[in-house]
Write a protein that holds these residues in place. Structure first.
Motif, PDB file in Angstrom:
ATOM      1  N   HIS A 178       0.814  -1.221   0.000  1.00 37.24           N
ATOM      2  CA  HIS A 178       0.000   0.000   0.000  1.00 37.24           C
ATOM      3  C   HIS A 178       0.847   1.270   0.000  1.00 37.24           C
ATOM      4  O   HIS A 178       0.301   2.370   0.126  1.00 37.24           O
ATOM      5  CB  HIS A 178      -0.950  -0.005   1.195  1.00 37.24           C
ATOM      6  CG  HIS A 178      -1.964  -1.095   1.137  1.00 37.24           C
ATOM      7  ND1 HIS A 178      -2.762  -1.446   2.199  1.00 37.24           N
ATOM      8  CD2 HIS A 178      -2.322  -1.928   0.112  1.00 37.24           C
ATOM      9  CE1 HIS A 178      -3.553  -2.452   1.852  1.00 37.24           C
ATOM     10  NE2 HIS A 178      -3.298  -2.755   0.593  1.00 37.24           N
ATOM     11  N   ASP A 179       2.155   1.134  -0.175  1.00 41.67           N
ATOM     12  CA  ASP A 179       3.010   2.308  -0.318  1.00 41.67           C
ATOM     13  C   ASP A 179       3.176   2.715  -1.772  1.00 41.67           C
ATOM     14  O   ASP A 179       3.961   3.611  -2.094  1.00 41.67           O
ATOM     15  CB  ASP A 179       4.377   2.050   0.328  1.00 41.67           C
ATOM     16  CG  ASP A 179       5.166   0.936  -0.357  1.00 41.67           C
ATOM     17  OD1 ASP A 179       4.625   0.279  -1.265  1.00 41.67           O
ATOM     18  OD2 ASP A 179       6.332   0.707   0.029  1.00 41.67           O
ATOM     19  N   GLY A 180       2.443   2.059  -2.671  1.00 43.70           N
ATOM     20  CA  GLY A 180       2.528   2.394  -4.089  1.00 43.70           C
ATOM     21  C   GLY A 180       3.645   1.695  -4.820  1.00 43.70           C
ATOM     22  O   GLY A 180       4.025   2.125  -5.916  1.00 43.70           O
ATOM     23  N   SER A 181       4.145   0.593  -4.261  1.00 41.29           N
ATOM     24  CA  SER A 181       5.225  -0.160  -4.896  1.00 41.29           C
ATOM     25  C   SER A 181       4.887  -1.635  -4.917  1.00 41.29           C
ATOM     26  O   SER A 181       4.095  -2.123  -4.106  1.00 41.29           O
ATOM     27  CB  SER A 181       6.542   0.042  -4.137  1.00 41.29           C
ATOM     28  OG  SER A 181       6.965   1.382  -4.174  1.00 41.29           O
ATOM     29  N   ILE A 182       5.508  -2.348  -5.866  1.00 39.87           N
ATOM     30  CA  ILE A 182       5.495  -3.798  -5.801  1.00 39.87           C
ATOM     31  C   ILE A 182       6.874  -4.259  -5.358  1.00 39.87           C
ATOM     32  O   ILE A 182       7.885  -3.590  -5.603  1.00 39.87           O
ATOM     33  CB  ILE A 182       5.081  -4.445  -7.133  1.00 39.87           C
ATOM     34  CG1 ILE A 182       6.136  -4.201  -8.215  1.00 39.87           C
ATOM     35  CG2 ILE A 182       3.715  -3.963  -7.571  1.00 39.87           C
ATOM     36  CD1 ILE A 182       5.937  -5.084  -9.436  1.00 39.87           C
ATOM     37  N   TYR A 183       6.908  -5.410  -4.692  1.00 39.98           N
ATOM     38  CA  TYR A 183       8.135  -5.932  -4.102  1.00 39.98           C
ATOM     39  C   TYR A 183       8.392  -7.347  -4.592  1.00 39.98           C
ATOM     40  O   TYR A 183       7.459  -8.137  -4.763  1.00 39.98           O
ATOM     41  CB  TYR A 183       8.037  -5.944  -2.575  1.00 39.98           C
ATOM     42  CG  TYR A 183       8.107  -4.570  -1.951  1.00 39.98           C
ATOM     43  CD1 TYR A 183       9.303  -4.075  -1.428  1.00 39.98           C
ATOM     44  CD2 TYR A 183       6.987  -3.753  -1.909  1.00 39.98           C
ATOM     45  CE1 TYR A 183       9.373  -2.806  -0.871  1.00 39.98           C
ATOM     46  CE2 TYR A 183       7.044  -2.483  -1.343  1.00 39.98           C
ATOM     47  CZ  TYR A 183       8.242  -2.016  -0.836  1.00 39.98           C
ATOM     48  OH  TYR A 183       8.315  -0.753  -0.287  1.00 39.98           O
ATOM     49  N   VAL A 194      11.609 -17.520 -19.945  1.00 40.66           N
ATOM     50  CA  VAL A 194      11.874 -16.613 -18.826  1.00 40.66           C
ATOM     51  C   VAL A 194      10.603 -15.793 -18.630  1.00 40.66           C
ATOM     52  O   VAL A 194      10.136 -15.142 -19.562  1.00 40.66           O
ATOM     53  CB  VAL A 194      13.068 -15.684 -19.107  1.00 40.66           C
ATOM     54  CG1 VAL A 194      13.271 -14.704 -17.951  1.00 40.66           C
ATOM     55  CG2 VAL A 194      14.327 -16.504 -19.334  1.00 40.66           C
ATOM     56  N   PRO A 195      10.025 -15.804 -17.441  1.00 37.94           N
ATOM     57  CA  PRO A 195       8.716 -15.175 -17.272  1.00 37.94           C
ATOM     58  C   PRO A 195       8.769 -13.660 -17.160  1.00 37.94           C
ATOM     59  O   PRO A 195       9.785 -13.073 -16.763  1.00 37.94           O
ATOM     60  CB  PRO A 195       8.209 -15.786 -15.966  1.00 37.94           C
ATOM     61  CG  PRO A 195       9.451 -16.098 -15.194  1.00 37.94           C
ATOM     62  CD  PRO A 195      10.465 -16.512 -16.224  1.00 37.94           C
ATOM     63  N   GLU A 196       7.654 -13.042 -17.501  1.00 36.24           N
ATOM     64  CA  GLU A 196       7.419 -11.620 -17.278  1.00 36.24           C
ATOM     65  C   GLU A 196       6.362 -11.461 -16.182  1.00 36.24           C
ATOM     66  O   GLU A 196       5.612 -12.398 -15.881  1.00 36.24           O
ATOM     67  CB  GLU A 196       6.960 -10.929 -18.556  1.00 36.24           C
ATOM     68  CG  GLU A 196       8.078 -10.618 -19.532  1.00 36.24           C
ATOM     69  CD  GLU A 196       8.641 -11.840 -20.229  1.00 36.24           C
ATOM     70  OE1 GLU A 196       9.889 -11.959 -20.313  1.00 36.24           O
ATOM     71  OE2 GLU A 196       7.850 -12.701 -20.667  1.00 36.24           O
ATOM     72  N   LEU A 197       6.286 -10.254 -15.617  1.00 35.23           N
ATOM     73  CA  LEU A 197       5.344  -9.935 -14.556  1.00 35.23           C
ATOM     74  C   LEU A 197       4.283  -9.005 -15.140  1.00 35.23           C
ATOM     75  O   LEU A 197       4.619  -7.984 -15.749  1.00 35.23           O
ATOM     76  CB  LEU A 197       6.046  -9.252 -13.383  1.00 35.23           C
ATOM     77  CG  LEU A 197       7.392  -9.841 -12.933  1.00 35.23           C
ATOM     78  CD1 LEU A 197       7.935  -9.071 -11.741  1.00 35.23           C
ATOM     79  CD2 LEU A 197       7.266 -11.317 -12.625  1.00 35.23           C
ATOM     80  N   LEU A 236       6.610  -6.013 -16.542  1.00 42.83           N
ATOM     81  CA  LEU A 236       8.000  -5.916 -16.126  1.00 42.83           C
ATOM     82  C   LEU A 236       8.737  -7.184 -16.514  1.00 42.83           C
ATOM     83  O   LEU A 236       8.134  -8.261 -16.630  1.00 42.83           O
ATOM     84  CB  LEU A 236       8.112  -5.738 -14.606  1.00 42.83           C
ATOM     85  CG  LEU A 236       7.253  -4.684 -13.911  1.00 42.83           C
ATOM     86  CD1 LEU A 236       7.582  -4.658 -12.421  1.00 42.83           C
ATOM     87  CD2 LEU A 236       7.431  -3.316 -14.539  1.00 42.83           C
ATOM     88  N   ASP A 237      10.057  -7.069 -16.687  1.00 45.08           N
ATOM     89  CA  ASP A 237      10.841  -8.290 -16.829  1.00 45.08           C
ATOM     90  C   ASP A 237      11.088  -8.886 -15.447  1.00 45.08           C
ATOM     91  O   ASP A 237      10.639  -8.356 -14.426  1.00 45.08           O
ATOM     92  CB  ASP A 237      12.133  -8.047 -17.614  1.00 45.08           C
ATOM     93  CG  ASP A 237      13.177  -7.218 -16.864  1.00 45.08           C
ATOM     94  OD1 ASP A 237      13.039  -6.999 -15.630  1.00 45.08           O
ATOM     95  OD2 ASP A 237      14.152  -6.798 -17.502  1.00 45.08           O
ATOM     96  N   LYS A 286      12.468  -4.461 -14.412  1.00 40.12           N
ATOM     97  CA  LYS A 286      12.571  -3.403 -15.414  1.00 40.12           C
ATOM     98  C   LYS A 286      11.261  -3.291 -16.176  1.00 40.12           C
ATOM     99  O   LYS A 286      10.673  -4.294 -16.598  1.00 40.12           O
ATOM    100  CB  LYS A 286      13.702  -3.712 -16.397  1.00 40.12           C
ATOM    101  CG  LYS A 286      13.842  -2.685 -17.527  1.00 40.12           C
ATOM    102  CD  LYS A 286      14.909  -3.105 -18.520  1.00 40.12           C
ATOM    103  CE  LYS A 286      14.978  -2.145 -19.695  1.00 40.12           C
ATOM    104  NZ  LYS A 286      15.985  -2.584 -20.701  1.00 40.12           N
ATOM    105  N   THR A 287      10.793  -2.062 -16.391  1.00 40.09           N
ATOM    106  CA  THR A 287       9.545  -1.843 -17.110  1.00 40.09           C
ATOM    107  C   THR A 287       9.725  -2.142 -18.592  1.00 40.09           C
ATOM    108  O   THR A 287      10.588  -1.559 -19.262  1.00 40.09           O
ATOM    109  CB  THR A 287       9.064  -0.390 -16.940  1.00 40.09           C
ATOM    110  OG1 THR A 287       8.853  -0.126 -15.563  1.00 40.09           O
ATOM    111  CG2 THR A 287       7.773  -0.158 -17.708  1.00 40.09           C
ATOM    112  N   LEU A 288       8.904  -3.039 -19.101  1.00 43.59           N
ATOM    113  CA  LEU A 288       8.874  -3.319 -20.527  1.00 43.59           C
ATOM    114  C   LEU A 288       7.785  -2.506 -21.216  1.00 43.59           C
ATOM    115  O   LEU A 288       8.017  -1.917 -22.267  1.00 43.59           O
ATOM    116  CB  LEU A 288       8.654  -4.814 -20.765  1.00 43.59           C
ATOM    117  CG  LEU A 288       9.720  -5.755 -20.186  1.00 43.59           C
ATOM    118  CD1 LEU A 288       9.343  -7.208 -20.439  1.00 43.59           C
ATOM    119  CD2 LEU A 288      11.101  -5.440 -20.753  1.00 43.59           C
TER     120      LEU A 288
END
Length: 572
Positions: free
Chosen positions: A405-410, A446-449, A472-473, A477-479
């Motif tokens: 909920h801080d606006g990030s994914i981990y 190789v998976p992506e998110l 993301l990869d 990294k943003t694809l």
């Protein structure tokens, strides 16, 4: 098109990388409008036993489309319908009683409703809907998962509710025919739990008590040495419990004993004690019985209000652990400081490690402080921080992904090391992310998110987009970061709160990404150059039983979207 079910065991080596181009940008294939509001119900792709793929969306109505997005059938909600309101949790799709007829099971209001797909339509299954009312109240059902708990060939449905009465029940288990699940030979009522008419009131002296499951609070897996599966439930009273299929709470390690004078020294089960952020606080209070009693004025404790639990073997010892993301509170009134991942061992052998922190997870990896919501008390709703647990790095070790909920994914390793953190707010004051889905989008093994975002309702920030599809990869990294073509004007929020589903919807060998939104309908994207070669976690809660385990492991297929609901694996 029907594809065969595969089960190929090759877990112990890394799949070769194919020489392919980079991931192609998803292309919008279709937008389906006028669906109503979506909450956290991720779409389903399945042939429902017919050999022809279909797309199933769960909003307030259940809607079935063909592979091209043409509506085939609809089960409406309303006062005269089997289900009356919104569908909050992801729906289950399975052949419950192994009769060749597939069911779509939804939790809506105070019922769980199973619809059969027969004669090209949705028909309420005989014996359903089932009620989740208890203690004279009918709270909302917000958690749903399914499994063959006793391995007898039929699938049971587990539902959790927002019930807060001390004499009410939060956890229900239903048979395939809609009746309450009751394993043979028991001298007591197995389900629902908790219910003061059973031994829940007095077990181990103090008894068990639940309080409010507000968001996808159930997972299923094997957590001991018997063949039956266990049910993990998280609550809004700082408790996390593991139930045997009989409804009995699993005993915690003898390390934990009761400190209350009336029950001093009594062994505890999983659901009879609160979890604290600092290991020393837990040990001093629940084992050594020393020092002042901990209190959130001075110590952080774990809250599980809307924390979907999962089951996974993180340390590769052949034994599963419970993995869950809690919001960590302190102060009076309670103030959430951050999210933290807790990993607790199952009960194996003599149970000496049951409910104890897995080695290496003594100190909980944590997020940042939640975004300041200002006066936004309810909308947009905060996302349930559902963990996605799969190997994204081809090292045969699982990673844990979640949206805080801080606006990030981990992304956190199996040994509790933060691998990356990614801001997803797009400069907005309030923005949350869906559960993270994982699939290979360019056939290189190789998976992506893949996930979506959502934020303020349009009446708070008119004209400002909050709905994005992000890819993301595997290093964060943003694809692609694509604004959804239409944001909608829904008072609950803008964007897509439900996890996208990533599968081949039309049998042409190329993946689609399905996105359910608050107010702009359903978006269908196609990904050129992709294939169904690696669907690790392609939908909410991992699979269409919604039990918090993978759909597919590398080299191991747990189910095909075209032929069946995924079979759940005990251990991989």
């Amino acid at each position: 098109m029907t594809r065969p079910f595969l089960f190929v065991c090759c877990l112990f080596f890394t799949l070769p990388h194919a020489a392919t181009a980079a991931v192609h940008k998803p292309v919008l294939k279709k937008q389906i409008r006028w669906t109503g509001t979506s909450w956290f119900g991720s779409p389903i792709v399945h042939d429902l036993g017919t050999g022809r793929l279909k797309i199933i969306g769960t909003f307030y109505d259940i809607i079935v489309w063909d592979a091209q997005g043409n509506e085939l059938a609809r089960a409406p909600h309303g006062s005269g319908a089997p289900h009356k309101g919104r569908i909050y949790a992801p729906a289950v799709c399975a052949d419950l009683d192994n009769d060749g007829i597939y069911e779509i099971v939804v939790a809506s209001g105070d019922v769980v409703a199973a619809y059969e797909w027969r004669n090209n339509g949705l028909h309420i299954k005989n014996g359903w809907p089932a009620s989740t009312c208890s203690a004279g109240e009918c709270p909302e059902t917000r958690g749903l998962a399914a499994a063959d708990l006793d391995n007898n060939g039929t699938i049971e449905i587990v539902a959790t509710t927002t019930q807060t009465r001390p004499d009410g029940a939060q956890v229900f288990v239903f048979n395939a025919n809609g009746s309450s699940y009751q394993p043979p030979g028991l001298g007591f009522q197995a389900w629902p739990r908790f219910n003061q008419n059973t031994s829940d009131a007095t077990i181990n002296g103090q008894g068990n008590h639940g309080y409010g499951c507000y968001g996808l609070n159930v997972g299923i897996g094997n957590l001991d040495d018997d063949p039956e599966k266990e049910i993990v439930v998280t609550y809004d009273n700082h408790h996390i419990n593991v139930f045997q299929h009989t409804g009995v709470s699993m005993l915690a390690s003898p390390w934990y004993t009761n400190r209350q004078s009336a029950y001093n020294g009594n062994r505890l089960n999983w659901g009879q004690f609160k979890r604290w952020f600092e290991l020393s606080v837990e040990d001093n209070h629940h084992h050594y019985h020393t020092g002042d009693w901990p209190h959130p004025r001075s110590q952080k404790w774990l809250q599980w209000t809307a924390s979907p639990p999962s089951v996974a073997d993180l340390n590769q010892d052949g034994k599963n652990e419970v993995v869950c993301v809690a919001n960590v509170e302190k102060d009076i009134p309670y103030n959430t400081k951050h999210h933290s991942i807790m990993v607790l061992e199952g009960s194996y052998g003599n149970g000496a490690r049951s409910a104890r922190r897995l080695a290496g997870w003594e100190h909980l990896p944590s997020s940042g402080y939640p975004l300041n919501r200002g006066s936004r008390s309810w909308y947009p709703p905060r996302n349930p921080p559902a963990p996605t647990i799969v190997d994204i790095n081809n090292d045969q070790k699982k990673e844990i992904l979640y949206a805080a909920h801080d606006g990030s994914i981990y992304c956190t390793s199996a040994t509790a090391k933060q691998l990356f953190k990614k801001d997803i707010t797009h400069g907005r004051r309030i923005m949350y992310a869906s559960e993270i889905t994982v699939a290979d989008l360019d056939k290189d093994n190789v998976p992506e998110l893949i996930f979506t975002t959502y934020g303020d309702p349009d009446n708070i920030t008119p004209g400002v987009p909050h709905g994005f599809l992000m890819i993301l990869d595997n290093h964060g990294k943003t694809l692609f970061d694509m604004e959804l073509p239409e944001q909608g004007t829904n008072g609950n929020g803008k964007g897509a709160p439900a996890a996208p589903t990533v599968m081949d919807t039309d049998g042409n060998g190329t993946l689609e990404i399905l996105v359910q939104t608050f107010g702009a309908g359903l978006f269908i994207y196609t990904v050129p150059g992709s294939a169904e070669n690696l669907l690790l976690w392609p939908t909410a809660r991992g699979n269409f039983l919604r039990d918090g385990r993978p759909f597919m492991e590398k080299g191991n297929t747990t189910g095909s979207s075209s032929t069946m609901a995924p079979i759940n694996m005990l251990l991989l």
